[in-house]
Enzyme design. Structure first.
Site, mmCIF file in Angstrom:
data_model
loop_
_atom_site.group_PDB
_atom_site.id
_atom_site.type_symbol
_atom_site.label_atom_id
_atom_site.label_comp_id
_atom_site.label_asym_id
_atom_site.label_seq_id
_atom_site.Cartn_x
_atom_site.Cartn_y
_atom_site.Cartn_z
ATOM 1 N N HIS A 126 -0.347 11.037 0.921
ATOM 2 C CA HIS A 126 0.339 9.820 0.455
ATOM 3 C C HIS A 126 0.292 9.542 -1.043
ATOM 4 O O HIS A 126 0.892 8.594 -1.499
ATOM 5 C CB HIS A 126 -0.214 8.607 1.225
ATOM 6 C CG HIS A 126 -1.684 8.359 1.026
ATOM 7 N ND1 HIS A 126 -2.306 7.207 1.459
ATOM 8 C CD2 HIS A 126 -2.664 9.109 0.453
ATOM 9 C CE1 HIS A 126 -3.596 7.269 1.155
ATOM 10 N NE2 HIS A 126 -3.832 8.394 0.562
ATOM 11 N N HIS A 127 -0.456 10.359 -1.807
ATOM 12 C CA HIS A 127 -0.553 10.081 -3.253
ATOM 13 C C HIS A 127 0.514 10.771 -4.093
ATOM 14 O O HIS A 127 0.726 10.375 -5.235
ATOM 15 C CB HIS A 127 -1.914 10.501 -3.799
ATOM 16 C CG HIS A 127 -3.068 9.696 -3.283
ATOM 17 N ND1 HIS A 127 -3.117 8.325 -3.390
ATOM 18 C CD2 HIS A 127 -4.216 10.071 -2.649
ATOM 19 C CE1 HIS A 127 -4.252 7.887 -2.849
ATOM 20 N NE2 HIS A 127 -4.928 8.919 -2.379
ATOM 21 N N ALA A 128 1.146 11.831 -3.574
ATOM 22 C CA ALA A 128 2.092 12.576 -4.419
ATOM 23 C C ALA A 128 3.265 11.680 -4.806
ATOM 24 O O ALA A 128 3.775 10.908 -3.987
ATOM 25 C CB ALA A 128 2.580 13.825 -3.691
#
Ligand SMILES: [Zn+2]
Ligand SMILES: [Zn+2]
Length: 373
Positions: A126-128
């Protein structure tokens, strides 16, 4: 509650391996699948093959320049894709395309009506961001799935719920002004933890105003406090929004004793949150839920949290202790002693200061987001 459940499994998914000393270890998925198997749950599941995400699919969320950069680093096999947490490795473009493709295969199976619920424990990256890697994540599979649901199936109301200890910044900022995404994210307060974002006043922009709900929680938040925050945000927002599809990022690093974060919840809370989301999905969106993994850096926590989430979707109760067969396997794979219980004892600290802090956040959210409508 009816509805068939699938999991995506395949050796290709274990190739997302950032190195022997990196905390995001593919063994997390191995020990989870072994626990599911040893509990006899496999016979209740459909098994789905992963596939490679096509470049056109990755481009639904990521930029062409970034894809080219990952391709170049992937061929070279070294270097950092962000400022330090996400090293490139040989074949990293394909490895992360398998992870995204596995989540897409799960979406396709749900949307074709084959199953109601599908799991990809390797997913939840979920961080990209559209144009960069971040926090162990090269391509953002939940974000690509959301864009895919909109483009291929014409969905207009998708709910994304994120239980990972870290704020799901890539997804939230990626759809910050998009009213077709309701984003609810419970996480450790960004003042204490990466990526340092996800505050209550970040509520969305334009037509998406009030649809991004960030619930920062102080370090050491226990089961009681977490469940109170969950109950006061997730069900009211889902009832207001009436989504057509739910994505659940079930990062296991909110569990007590995670080496990278500081929340203190147990398997009991993961199970209760999943059971509530399962009920809501049958109420509002024909049961359609894609469940993804995410963080969770203690192998035994990841295995127990994710198996428990799965059990609430298939409607089985887990025993108190994990099977001996799994405990032996766990010792072999990890070289560590295996846990003797599925659920750790709860941390029952009645911390009034923390409670007041969380109530303050909830009251603020009730003013500025769709949970009070
Ligand atoms: Zn169901
Ligand atoms: Zn995390």
């Amino acid at each position: 509650m009816s509805g068939r459940t699938a999991i995506v499994t395949g050796g290709q998914l274990l190739s997302y391996d950032l190195g022997p000393s990196h905390p995001l270890r593919p063994e997390r998925v191995k020990v989870t699948l072994a626990l599911i198997e040893s509990l006899g749950l496999m016979t209740l599941l459909e098994l789905l093959q992963p596939r490679l995400a096509a470049s056109q699919e990755l481009l639904l969320f990521h930029t062409k320049q970034y894809l080219n950069k990952v391709r170049e680093y992937s061929g070279r096999g070294y270097g950092l894709l962000d400022s330090g947490d996400t090293p490139a490795f040989k074949g990293c473009f394909e490895a992360t395309s398998w992870v995204v493709g596995a989540s897409l295969a799960a979406v396709e199976s749900i949307m074709s009506g084959g199953v109601s619920h599908a799991f990809n424990f390797s997913g939840g990256l979920h961080h990209a961001h559209p144009d960069r890697a971040s926090g162990f994540c090269i391509f953002n599979d939940p974000a690509v799935c959301i864009a895919f649901l909109k483009k291929k199936y014409g969905l207009k109301k998708i709910a994304y719920i994120d239980l990972d200890a870290h704020h799901g910044d890539g997804v939230m900022y990626g759809f910050y002004d998009d009213p077709s995404v309701l984003d609810i994210d419970l996480h450790e307060d960004g003042r204490y933890l990466f990526p340092g974002t996800g505050y209550p006043d970040e509520t969305g922009k334009g037509e998406a105003e009030r649809l991004k709900i960030n619930v920062p929680l102080p370090p050491d938040t226990n089961d009681n406090l977490y469940i109170e925050a969950f109950r006061r945000t997730v069900p009211p927002a889902i009832k207001f929004y009436e989504p057509e599809f739910i994505l659940l990022q079930s990062g296991a690093d909110s569990h007590i004793n995670d080496p990278l974060s500081h929340l203190s919840i147990t398997v009991k809370t993961y199970n209760e949150a999943a059971t509530t989301i399962h009920d809501l999905a049958h109420q509002f969106c024909q049961g359609r839920v894609l469940v993804l993994g995410g963080g969770g850096y203690k192998l035994s926590n990841a295995a127990r949290c994710w198996t428990s989430v799965l059990s609430s979707f298939v409607g089985t109760r887990l025993p108190k202790a994990p099977p001996e067969e799994w405990r032996n396997y766990y010792r072999t794979i990890t070289g560590e002693e295996a846990p003797t219980t599925i659920a750790e004892p709860e941390k029952e600290i009645a911390d009034q200061m923390k409670r007041q802090e969380i109530i303050g956040v909830l009251e603020e959210l009730e003013k500025c987001t769709c949970i009070r409508n």
